[in-house]
Write a protein that holds these residues in place. Structure first.
Motif, short mmCIF file in Angstrom:
data_model
loop_
_atom_site.label_atom_id
_atom_site.label_comp_id
_atom_site.label_asym_id
_atom_site.label_seq_id
_atom_site.Cartn_x
_atom_site.Cartn_y
_atom_site.Cartn_z
N ILE A 149 38.99 38.81 44.36
CA ILE A 149 40.24 38.91 43.60
C ILE A 149 40.06 37.98 42.41
CG2 ILE A 149 42.75 38.74 43.67
CD1 ILE A 149 42.55 38.48 46.70
N THR A 150 40.21 38.50 41.23
CA THR A 150 40.00 37.66 40.05
C THR A 150 40.90 38.14 38.92
OG1 THR A 150 38.30 36.71 38.61
CG2 THR A 150 38.09 39.05 39.16
N THR A 151 40.79 37.49 37.77
CA THR A 151 41.60 37.85 36.62
C THR A 151 40.72 38.17 35.42
OG1 THR A 151 41.78 35.51 36.03
CG2 THR A 151 43.58 36.47 37.29
N SER A 152 41.29 38.95 34.53
CA SER A 152 40.56 39.35 33.33
C SER A 152 41.56 39.85 32.30
CB SER A 152 39.56 40.46 33.67
OG SER A 152 39.00 41.01 32.50
N LEU B 44 49.39 40.91 35.05
CA LEU B 44 49.64 39.57 35.56
C LEU B 44 50.42 38.80 34.50
CD1 LEU B 44 48.96 37.66 37.96
CD2 LEU B 44 46.98 36.92 36.64
N GLU B 45 51.71 38.58 34.73
CA GLU B 45 52.55 37.90 33.74
C GLU B 45 52.26 36.41 33.73
OE1 GLU B 45 57.26 37.60 32.42
OE2 GLU B 45 56.71 38.49 34.35
N LEU B 46 52.07 35.87 32.53
CA LEU B 46 51.77 34.45 32.37
C LEU B 46 52.91 33.75 31.64
CD1 LEU B 46 48.01 34.69 31.27
CD2 LEU B 46 48.93 34.32 33.57
N ARG C 201 43.63 30.44 30.17
CA ARG C 201 43.28 29.51 29.10
C ARG C 201 43.13 30.25 27.77
NH1 ARG C 201 39.41 24.66 29.31
NH2 ARG C 201 38.68 24.36 27.17
N THR C 202 42.36 31.33 27.78
CA THR C 202 42.10 32.09 26.56
C THR C 202 43.40 32.58 25.93
OG1 THR C 202 39.97 32.81 27.44
CG2 THR C 202 40.90 34.08 25.61
N ASN C 203 44.28 33.16 26.74
CA ASN C 203 45.51 33.73 26.21
C ASN C 203 46.49 32.65 25.76
OD1 ASN C 203 44.21 35.99 27.09
ND2 ASN C 203 45.85 36.76 28.36
N ILE D 224 52.91 34.12 26.12
CA ILE D 224 51.49 34.27 26.44
C ILE D 224 51.22 35.73 26.80
CG2 ILE D 224 49.58 33.45 27.86
CD1 ILE D 224 51.31 31.02 28.55
N GLN D 225 50.18 36.29 26.21
CA GLN D 225 49.81 37.67 26.52
C GLN D 225 49.44 37.79 28.00
OE1 GLN D 225 49.87 40.22 24.40
NE2 GLN D 225 49.04 41.74 25.83
N PRO D 226 49.97 38.81 28.70
CA PRO D 226 49.63 38.98 30.12
C PRO D 226 48.14 39.22 30.31
CG PRO D 226 51.51 40.35 29.51
CD PRO D 226 50.93 39.83 28.23
N GLY D 227 47.65 38.86 31.48
CA GLY D 227 46.29 39.20 31.88
C GLY D 227 46.32 40.31 32.90
N ASN D 228 45.24 40.47 33.63
CA ASN D 228 45.18 41.46 34.70
C ASN D 228 44.57 40.84 35.95
OD1 ASN D 228 45.91 44.27 33.53
ND2 ASN D 228 44.56 43.38 31.99
N MET D 229 45.20 41.09 37.08
CA MET D 229 44.61 40.73 38.36
C MET D 229 43.85 41.95 38.86
SD MET D 229 46.50 39.60 41.91
CE MET D 229 47.26 38.17 41.17
#
Length: 288
Positions: free
Chosen positions: A152-155, A165-167, A195-197, A255-260
């Motif tokens: 399970i990771t994020t990208s 994935l809401e940040l 961090r990036t977003n 912050i732009q959302p990511g993805n799980m």
């Protein structure tokens, strides 16, 4: 010798209704949750009291509270039902066995895995699960080398098995970001999309910042925030004592959302891994 003919019975359907009634304090509310009429729930509770030859509820108007005997039964009911369901599942389910090696960041493991592991163990008690908690780059490397079965990771990239994935920003409860001309940040490792977003959002808004603290773990990042020393990007469901999520009044950029996402070991997706992945997917909202 105990005469079982003289002992009361504890049918599982009555215990389920009993526990809901104890939790809600209302037979009417219980009826809607167990899909019965209020009269049927009342009859169930009277039958249970008759079986045990004692009163389990104090009836006060439209509400109910537990008697001392009811409190005793409540402590045992959860254990009885858990064993009942586990026995049925063990008999009814195919005898799936094997080993699943799962990799996940520590915060995901803490937030999502307890309920997944419990539910999976009830239906597939013979499967061995090994969980490895590390940062995303290390987990990806181990997955590609065949040392893990799935992660399970994020990208920031959408994939076949991913969900948004809401940040949000988390900051010390009494911090006013306007008082900090240069925002102190607590961030995850350099390859983390949190961090990036977050940095992209600050740079796009022209907000000055400095990276004050870094950690590969959520506990390490939150330690700096809880100490009143920094703000950090986290998922919306992240909470910590003495901290709060930013509001529009704080003036921090969104912050732009990511993805799980779930990732499988390339070319090696066994039945047991697929079934376990399905339990994870249901928990975090990913369609397999």
């Amino acid at each position: 010798m105990i005469d079982t003919n003289e002992m009361g019975q504890l049918p599982p359907d009555l215990l389920r209704s009993f526990m809901v009634a104890a939790d809600t304090g209302s037979f009417t509310r219980t009826a809607s949750l167990v899909h019965r009429t209020q009269a049927a729930v009342s009859m169930q509770m009277k039958r249970l009291e008759s079986e045990l030859k004692c009163e389990l509820f104090n009836r006060q108007g439209r509400g109910v509270t537990l008697t001392p005997e009811g409190e005793i039964l409540y402590r045992y009911s959860g254990k009885i039902l858990e064993l009942h369901d586990e026995a049925l599942a063990a008999i009814a389910q195919p005898k799936l066995n094997g080993l699943v090696r799962l990799g996940a960041p520590d915060d995901y493991a803490t937030q999502h895995l307890p309920s997944v592991l419990k539910e999976f163990a009830l239906t597939h008690p013979l499967v061995q699960i090994e969980v490895f908690c590390e940062g995303a780059p290390c987990l990806t490397d181990k997955l590609n080398k065949g040392q893990l079965d799935l992660t399970i990771t994020t990208s920031n990239e959408k994939s076949t098995y991913s969900a948004p994935l809401e940040l949000v920003w988390i900051l010390p409860e009494r911090m006013n970001p306007a008082d900090s001309p240069v925002l102190p940040l607590a961030l995850f490792h350099p390859d983390c999309c949190y961090r990036t977003n977050a940095l992209h959002a600050l740079e796009a808004s022209g907000r000055a910042y400095r990276i004050a603290y870094g950690s590969p773990s959520l506990a390490g990042v939150l330690a700096a925030v809880q100490g009143g020393l920094a703000i950090a990007p986290v998922t919306r469901d992240t909470r910590a004592e003495g901290c709060r999520h930013a509001t529009p009044a704080d003036g921090l950029p969104p912050i732009q959302p990511g993805n799980m996402e779930l990732r499988f070991q390339p070319g090696n997706r066994s039945e047991v891994v697929s079934i376990f992945a399905g339990f994870i997917a249901n928990q975090i909202g990913i369609a397999l």
